[in-house]
Design a protein around this motif. Structure first.
Motif, PDB file in Angstrom:
ATOM      1  N   ILE A 120      -9.776   6.348  20.319  1.00 27.94           N
ATOM      2  CA  ILE A 120      -9.270   5.012  20.149  1.00 27.94           C
ATOM      3  C   ILE A 120      -8.892   4.922  18.475  1.00 27.94           C
ATOM      4  O   ILE A 120      -7.879   4.340  18.117  1.00 27.94           O
ATOM      5  CB  ILE A 120      -9.920   3.923  20.716  1.00 27.94           C
ATOM      6  N   LEU A 121      -9.914   5.314  17.920  1.00 22.64           N
ATOM      7  CA  LEU A 121      -9.776   4.886  16.489  1.00 22.64           C
ATOM      8  C   LEU A 121      -8.768   5.976  15.846  1.00 22.64           C
ATOM      9  O   LEU A 121      -8.136   5.593  14.667  1.00 22.64           O
ATOM     10  CB  LEU A 121     -11.202   5.049  15.729  1.00 22.64           C
ATOM     11  N   LEU A 122      -8.767   6.958  15.986  1.00 20.28           N
ATOM     12  CA  LEU A 122      -7.668   8.280  15.688  1.00 20.28           C
ATOM     13  C   LEU A 122      -6.318   7.444  16.023  1.00 20.28           C
ATOM     14  O   LEU A 122      -5.378   7.708  15.333  1.00 20.28           O
ATOM     15  CB  LEU A 122      -8.086   9.510  16.140  1.00 20.28           C
ATOM     16  N   GLU A 123      -6.314   7.060  17.097  1.00 19.52           N
ATOM     17  CA  GLU A 123      -5.038   6.404  17.393  1.00 19.52           C
ATOM     18  C   GLU A 123      -4.646   5.202  16.706  1.00 19.52           C
ATOM     19  O   GLU A 123      -3.606   4.997  16.393  1.00 19.52           O
ATOM     20  CB  GLU A 123      -4.835   6.032  19.194  1.00 19.52           C
ATOM     21  N   THR A 124      -5.479   4.538  16.322  1.00 19.85           N
ATOM     22  CA  THR A 124      -5.315   3.444  15.421  1.00 19.85           C
ATOM     23  C   THR A 124      -4.947   3.901  13.890  1.00 19.85           C
ATOM     24  O   THR A 124      -3.973   3.294  13.489  1.00 19.85           O
ATOM     25  CB  THR A 124      -6.641   2.589  15.097  1.00 19.85           C
ATOM     26  N   THR A 125      -5.334   5.037  13.778  1.00 21.24           N
ATOM     27  CA  THR A 125      -4.927   5.422  12.324  1.00 21.24           C
ATOM     28  C   THR A 125      -3.377   5.919  12.562  1.00 21.24           C
ATOM     29  O   THR A 125      -2.720   5.670  11.442  1.00 21.24           O
ATOM     30  CB  THR A 125      -5.462   6.920  11.854  1.00 21.24           C
ATOM     31  N   THR A 126      -2.973   6.275  13.534  1.00 21.27           N
ATOM     32  CA  THR A 126      -1.273   6.601  13.778  1.00 21.27           C
ATOM     33  C   THR A 126      -0.641   5.255  13.444  1.00 21.27           C
ATOM     34  O   THR A 126       0.265   5.221  12.693  1.00 21.27           O
ATOM     35  CB  THR A 126      -1.268   6.914  15.203  1.00 21.27           C
ATOM     36  N   LEU A 127      -1.152   4.135  14.145  1.00 25.22           N
ATOM     37  CA  LEU A 127      -0.611   2.956  13.831  1.00 25.22           C
ATOM     38  C   LEU A 127      -0.507   2.380  12.574  1.00 25.22           C
ATOM     39  O   LEU A 127       0.548   2.096  11.925  1.00 25.22           O
ATOM     40  CB  LEU A 127      -1.024   1.576  14.849  1.00 25.22           C
ATOM     41  N   CYS A 128      -1.740   2.323  11.797  1.00 24.43           N
ATOM     42  CA  CYS A 128      -1.831   2.011  10.420  1.00 24.43           C
ATOM     43  C   CYS A 128      -0.931   3.113   9.337  1.00 24.43           C
ATOM     44  O   CYS A 128      -0.166   2.512   8.529  1.00 24.43           O
ATOM     45  CB  CYS A 128      -3.191   1.981   9.758  1.00 24.43           C
ATOM     46  N   GLY A 129      -0.946   4.340   9.626  1.00 27.63           N
ATOM     47  CA  GLY A 129      -0.395   5.447   8.974  1.00 27.63           C
ATOM     48  C   GLY A 129       1.165   5.184   9.071  1.00 27.63           C
ATOM     49  O   GLY A 129       1.703   5.142   8.054  1.00 27.63           O
ATOM     50  N   ALA A 130       1.608   4.731  10.098  1.00 31.93           N
ATOM     51  CA  ALA A 130       3.219   4.742  10.451  1.00 31.93           C
ATOM     52  C   ALA A 130       3.797   3.520   9.452  1.00 31.93           C
ATOM     53  O   ALA A 130       4.611   3.592   8.794  1.00 31.93           O
ATOM     54  CB  ALA A 130       3.193   4.325  11.850  1.00 31.93           C
ATOM     55  N   GLY A 131       3.029   2.382   9.245  1.00 31.58           N
ATOM     56  CA  GLY A 131       3.300   1.463   8.546  1.00 31.58           C
ATOM     57  C   GLY A 131       3.294   1.649   7.004  1.00 31.58           C
ATOM     58  O   GLY A 131       4.333   1.489   6.353  1.00 31.58           O
ATOM     59  N   ILE A 132       2.483   2.647   6.566  1.00 34.76           N
ATOM     60  CA  ILE A 132       2.410   2.943   5.349  1.00 34.76           C
ATOM     61  C   ILE A 132       3.444   4.195   5.018  1.00 34.76           C
ATOM     62  O   ILE A 132       4.197   3.887   4.149  1.00 34.76           O
ATOM     63  CB  ILE A 132       1.281   3.767   4.982  1.00 34.76           C
ATOM     64  N   LEU A 133       3.849   4.959   5.913  1.00 36.23           N
ATOM     65  CA  LEU A 133       4.959   5.660   6.129  1.00 36.23           C
ATOM     66  C   LEU A 133       6.448   5.229   5.722  1.00 36.23           C
ATOM     67  O   LEU A 133       7.057   5.607   5.086  1.00 36.23           O
ATOM     68  CB  LEU A 133       5.035   6.821   7.034  1.00 36.23           C
ATOM     69  N   TYR A 134       6.461   4.187   6.078  1.00 29.25           N
ATOM     70  CA  TYR A 134       7.667   3.415   6.342  1.00 29.25           C
ATOM     71  C   TYR A 134       7.869   2.440   5.046  1.00 29.25           C
ATOM     72  O   TYR A 134       8.894   1.785   4.942  1.00 29.25           O
ATOM     73  CB  TYR A 134       7.902   2.484   7.604  1.00 29.25           C
ATOM     74  N   TYR A 135       7.050   2.550   4.259  1.00 30.35           N
ATOM     75  CA  TYR A 135       7.175   1.537   2.845  1.00 30.35           C
ATOM     76  C   TYR A 135       8.267   1.711   2.170  1.00 30.35           C
ATOM     77  O   TYR A 135       8.914   0.533   1.771  1.00 30.35           O
ATOM     78  CB  TYR A 135       5.872   2.305   2.067  1.00 30.35           C
ATOM     79  N   ARG A 136       8.832   2.725   1.895  1.00 30.59           N
ATOM     80  CA  ARG A 136      10.271   2.823   1.273  1.00 30.59           C
ATOM     81  C   ARG A 136      11.576   2.275   1.969  1.00 30.59           C
ATOM     82  O   ARG A 136      12.431   2.103   1.508  1.00 30.59           O
ATOM     83  CB  ARG A 136      10.414   4.553   0.657  1.00 30.59           C
ATOM     84  N   ARG A 137      11.118   2.071   3.349  1.00 33.17           N
ATOM     85  CA  ARG A 137      12.465   1.581   4.248  1.00 33.17           C
ATOM     86  C   ARG A 137      13.744   2.398   4.000  1.00 33.17           C
ATOM     87  O   ARG A 137      14.801   1.840   4.075  1.00 33.17           O
ATOM     88  CB  ARG A 137      12.653   0.133   3.517  1.00 33.17           C
ATOM     89  N   SER A 138      13.545   3.958   3.591  1.00 30.60           N
ATOM     90  CA  SER A 138      14.555   4.667   3.612  1.00 30.60           C
ATOM     91  C   SER A 138      14.962   5.320   4.676  1.00 30.60           C
ATOM     92  O   SER A 138      14.194   5.393   5.565  1.00 30.60           O
ATOM     93  CB  SER A 138      14.457   5.436   2.357  1.00 30.60           C
ATOM     94  N   GLU A 139      16.088   6.052   4.796  1.00 32.45           N
ATOM     95  CA  GLU A 139      16.239   6.689   6.162  1.00 32.45           C
ATOM     96  C   GLU A 139      15.488   7.908   6.255  1.00 32.45           C
ATOM     97  O   GLU A 139      14.955   8.145   7.294  1.00 32.45           O
ATOM     98  CB  GLU A 139      17.761   7.241   6.176  1.00 32.45           C
ATOM     99  N   ALA A 140      15.060   8.441   5.112  1.00 24.33           N
ATOM    100  CA  ALA A 140      14.217   9.640   5.148  1.00 24.33           C
ATOM    101  C   ALA A 140      12.875   9.237   5.756  1.00 24.33           C
ATOM    102  O   ALA A 140      12.118   9.901   6.379  1.00 24.33           O
ATOM    103  CB  ALA A 140      14.133  10.327   3.940  1.00 24.33           C
ATOM    104  N   THR A 141      12.223   7.990   4.987  1.00 22.32           N
ATOM    105  CA  THR A 141      11.058   7.500   5.427  1.00 22.32           C
ATOM    106  C   THR A 141      10.889   6.973   6.976  1.00 22.32           C
ATOM    107  O   THR A 141      10.034   7.167   7.730  1.00 22.32           O
ATOM    108  CB  THR A 141      10.504   6.342   4.735  1.00 22.32           C
ATOM    109  N   LEU A 142      12.104   6.593   7.428  1.00 22.97           N
ATOM    110  CA  LEU A 142      12.094   5.973   8.651  1.00 22.97           C
ATOM    111  C   LEU A 142      12.309   7.117   9.671  1.00 22.97           C
ATOM    112  O   LEU A 142      11.471   7.154  10.874  1.00 22.97           O
ATOM    113  CB  LEU A 142      13.690   5.501   9.114  1.00 22.97           C
ATOM    114  N   GLU A 143      12.908   8.332   9.312  1.00 27.30           N
ATOM    115  CA  GLU A 143      12.864   9.441  10.164  1.00 27.30           C
ATOM    116  C   GLU A 143      11.287   9.982  10.323  1.00 27.30           C
ATOM    117  O   GLU A 143      10.825  10.420  11.484  1.00 27.30           O
ATOM    118  CB  GLU A 143      13.762  10.709   9.839  1.00 27.30           C
TER     119      GLU A 143
END
Lengths: 466, 209
Positions: A120-143
């Motif tokens: 469950i906690l590893l799955e939670t890291t996916t959720l938090c990590g996804a938010g951090i990845l999308y920080y730049r709001r660019s097409e590459a980060t979205l992909e």
């Protein structure tokens, strides 16, 4: 006790989403890190090895990696503040809130004594990590974010199948590691093998090993560099712990030999992929990520050879945490100078930021396991153990692939420091204090290469006592 | 009754591997949600009321209603109705699906023992293979999403295969999985379509070496 700390961390993290100015974000971060320091003090200072609640235990394994996380997190938060200081407050506060939530989830993974809680906690890291990845709001980060969510979710779903199969094999519903350890001895070997393969495949996306290593590389590419330091160390260690706990379950079963063979195959494949893609990439962040794949491959080989290799694997992960976080933080400074990571264009770093360049060269020496790097000790131990087991083929493959790695990393790092620069530079962005602070992590790694404190060796001894 | 629902579920899996219209995908995911609800009610009735109501509620709300509704919204918003014409033909997809079904049946026969319900295990395995086939063979991102949802449904079915006693933690894990699916669908609808062409997974090629 840990639930109180979780509540505090989550409250601070959630509060950061509502912060109206940078000062408030900084205060919340300072408070968050202080609570971590307090918790680390409590765990180390005697509360160690006592069960806290039904789902968490302060064992040696969790404590060692938690202390590392707490140390590295301080550097990551400080560097993040400098790295993102020009960004708007909305993105800024969301980034730090997610970083705090991610660190909390990783902490939970380290101490979880229940296979479902780990999942469950590893799955939670996916959720938090996804938010951090999308920080730049660019097409590459979205992909990259889309791929991260998709592959991690599919991988974690596969791991979940493995967990269910493991529970079925153990005819057990408590899902506690200790209970499972006793019960799987009499389990159906076919179920156990299938369960191990499924869990290993699923968690490979977190530990950045073959087969789902690609997603970690993409994640490190998309995330802001200081966050990549956390993804490439704290989160990778969480994946390692999750796999290591499953590995330990099999220690007293007749399948241990088979499990070690699987780890060897995974390790060699990861080392191969890491070595080959290190040469192929044209981006310094992806370059460092492939280095993580390569190092985690060595760790998997350590688990595969067993004996002293096991000790070396844990030690390798510890030292890799210090080295890789130091390197990612140095690369964050490089980005501020060149506004990019293109290997074939940027150079002359030694003239622009001497301290940073020296730190990166020191990092190169450390990551390549040249003495006095601590990785020299771990890699030597793994090879010695492999030699003792008569695995000449393994030594040959490792040496060959490590030669490719050494050549590529030296070539790329020397290019960064000395090749003529072709990109625009922004020397005013350099804050040498950051270069010095990230250098501290590398120096700490070198200290471990020269002197391993008694407390560390005894903790690792206990961890590898299966 | 339970067996009838399982057979119906297998039929939806065969059908999902040959359909070409996205509306049919969404409808089949909704049908699977309702079938899983029926199976959960019949299979898990001996659980205590709190756990049972938790599972029933999450299955009903998310699997049977919200997820299919979001899929329909995505179809409306993107205006893409069919799978790519360059993909695998219907006949080949059907052959692959039947092969997957045969492999699942053979594996179940050799693997399953008393600790796992053989029928549930076999169908869950078939669902996993069907999801993977959809992800690998189809080029449109929407179909990949459907493949992931089929795998998720298979995992849910498998969790019922290991016995009727489902600890609350397993339920929480399933809920988290469903939430992640909803998040992905939401992201697909609001972000991906604006920036990335949803008609072809080849457009996901900016992040590479």
């Amino acid at each position: 006790m840990i639930y109180i700390f979780f509540a505090i961390w989550l409250t601070i993290g959630a509060s950061a989403f509502l912060a109206t100015n940078r000062r408030m974000v900084h205060r919340l971060c300072a408070l968050y890190l202080t609570v971590h320091a307090l918790f680390a003090g409590v765990v180390i200072g005697g509360k160690y090895l006592t069960t806290s609640g039904e789902f968490f235990t302060f064992d040696e394994l969790g404590t060692l990696f938690y202390v590392l996380l707490a140390v590295v997190a301080v550097f990551i938060f400080i560097h993040s503040e400098a790295y993102l200081k020009r960004d708007d407050i909305k993105n800024y506060r969301n980034y730090f809130a997610l970083l705090m939530l991610l660190t909390t989830a990783i902490t939970g993974v380290y101490f979880a004594n229940n296979i479902a809680v780990t999942w469950i906690l590893l799955e939670t890291t996916t959720l938090c990590g996804a938010g951090i990845l999308y920080y730049r709001r660019s097409e590459a980060t979205l992909e990259a974010t889309w791929k991260y969510l998709f592959v991690c979710s599919t991988g974690i779903a596969i791991a979940y199948l493995g967990i269910l199969l493991l529970c079925a094999a153990a005819a057990n519903t408590s899902l506690n590691y200790e209970d499972l350890r006793q019960l799987i001895i009499a389990g159906n070997p076919l179920y156990l093998k299938a369960a191990f393969l499924l869990v290993l495949t699923g968690y490979s996306c977190k530990m950045e090993i073959f087969p789902l290593y690609t997603i970690g590389v993409d994640a490190n590419f998309a995330a802001p560099a200081p966050a990549s330091a956390l993804l490439s160390t704290g989160l990778v260690n969480a994946g390692f712990l999750a796999i290591f706990r499953i590995y330990r379950l099999f220690a007293h079963t007749e399948l241990m030999g088979w499990v070690q063979n699987v780890m060897l195959i995974i390790g060699v494949m990861s080392l191969l992929v890491g070595a080959l893609f290190l040469r192929r990439t044209n981006n310094y962040k992806r370059f460092l990520s492939y280095s993580t794949v390569e190092n985690m491959g060595i760790v998997a080989i350590g688990l595969g050879v067993g004996g002293a290799g096991l000790w070396a694997a844990v030690f390798h992960v510890v030292c890799h945490t210090l080295i890789k976080s130091g390197l990612f933080l140095q690369i964050a400074i490089v980005r501020q100078v060149y506004n990019g990571y293109r290997i074939n264009r940027i150079g002359d770093y030694i003239k622009i930021n001497k301290v940073g360049a020296i730190a990166i060269i020191a990092g190169m020496i450390a990551i390549l396991a040249f003495p006095p790097s601590p990785l020299f000790i771990s890699e030597l131990m793994i090879m010695t153990q492999a030699l003792a087991g008569g695995a000449w083929w393994l030594i040959a493959v490792m040496v060959l692939l490590l030669c490719v790695v050494i050549f590529t990393i030296c070539h790329r790092v020397i290019k960064l420091c000395y090749q003529p620069n072709q990109d625009e530079v922004h020397p005013s962005n350099i804050d040498r204090r950051l270069s010095y602070s990230a250098l501290l992590l590398l120096l700490a790694a070198f200290v471990l290469g020269l002197w391993q404190p008694e407390v560390l060796t005894s903790i690792i001894d206990k961890i590898v006592t299966l | 009754m339970l067996l009838a629902l399982i057979i119906l579920y297998v039929i939806t899996l065969i059908y999902i591997s040959i359909v070409e219209r996205f509306r049919n995908y969404a409808s089949l995911i909704a049908v699977q949600g309702w079938i899983l609800l029926g199976i959960a009610l019949l299979r898990l009735h001996s659980l205590d009321w709190l756990e049972l109501s938790f599972i029933i509620t999450e299955t009903l709300i998310f699997k049977a209603v919200i997820v299919p509704a979001i899929l329909m919204q995505v179809i409306k918003k993107t205006g893409i109705n069919r799978i790519s014409s360059t993909g695998t033909s219907q006949f080949n997809s059907l052959m692959l699906s039947i092969t997957a079904l045969t492999i699942s049946a053979i594996m179940t026969y050799y693997v399953a023992d008393q600790s796992i319900n053989m029928v549930f295990f076999g169908v869950a395995l078939y669902a996993l293979l069907t999801g993977l086939i959809l992800i690998v063979l189809r080029s449109r991102i929407f179909t990949h999403m459907v493949g992931f949802l089929v795998i998720e449904n298979g995992v849910f079915l498998f969790s019922m295969a290991i016995g009727v006693h489902m600890p609350m933690l397993i339920n929480a894990a399933i809920l988290l999985d469903i939430l992640l699916s909803v998040l992905m669908l939401g992201m697909f609808m609001t972000k991906v379509d604006k920036h990335i062409h949803t008609d072809d997974s080849n457009s996901l090629s900016r992040v590479k070496d």
